[in-house]
Motif scaffolding. Structure first.
Motif: not given
Length: 190
Positions: A101-117, A148-153, A173-176
């Protein structure tokens, strides 16, 4: 809440990392009384200097660094490395479900960090924000969406799985393999 904790720390002559206060605020989940209780407990443990490491150890939460290291290994397609890191997380007594769950949140935060807005949506301290901005440059948008999809699943299927550790390992393994598979698709289309 983090700002209020900062005021209290200053009043009590406690030097507190911005990231440490963010972790306390997140752990309190919006409850100020809980935040103050957690703050008091961690201060009694660590003294007049409140660091991110002291907070994560005292609250037994996974540090951001674990997720940054995991993501670096995933981007590098390092399946053995990520499985060893996951085993280390488990051997320290952390829950596999909490980890995914923390890894999924981390991916979300990385997505948020990709855009200055959307960077302002990151609820982390300044040092962690800098790391998110840095790692978001290395993580392709296609990787993050699929991750995000794989971690959420995995999160959704965790409780009903008969072999929960295997479920998380398979997900890792799928994520990697995401960026490796993207490279293979690109070569096929060329």
């Amino acid at each position: 809440m983090k700002d209020y904790l900062h005021v209290i720390a200053k009043r009590e002559n406690i030097v507190a990392d911005d990231d440490a206060l963010h972790i306390i605020a997140q752990k309190a989940d919006g409850a100020l009384r809980d935040a103050l209780s957690i703050f008091d407990r961690v201060v009694s443990f660590s003294g007049s200097e409140l660091t991110r490491q002291a907070v994560t150890e005292n609250l037994n939460v996974l540090d951001y660094d674990t997720y940054f290291a995991t993501t670096d290994l995933l981007i590098q397609n390092d399946i053995p490395g990520v499985l060893v890191l996951f085993n280390e997380v488990l051997s320290k007594g952390f829950d596999a479900h909490h980890y995914i769950m923390g890894l999924a949140s981390h991916f979300r935060d990385l997505m948020v960090a990709k855009d200055a807005a959307t960077v302002a949506l990151l609820e982390v301290g300044d040092a962690a924000k800098k790391k998110y901005l840095e790692q978001s440059k290395a993580a392709q948008l296609v990787f993050l969406l699929e991750a995000i999809k794989l971690a959420n699943d995995c999160d959704l299927n965790y409780k009903t799985s008969k072999n929960q550790r295997l479920l998380v390992e398979l997900t890792l393994m799928q994520l990697a393999s995401i960026t490796q598979n993207l490279g293979e698709k690109k070569n096929l289309n060329s």
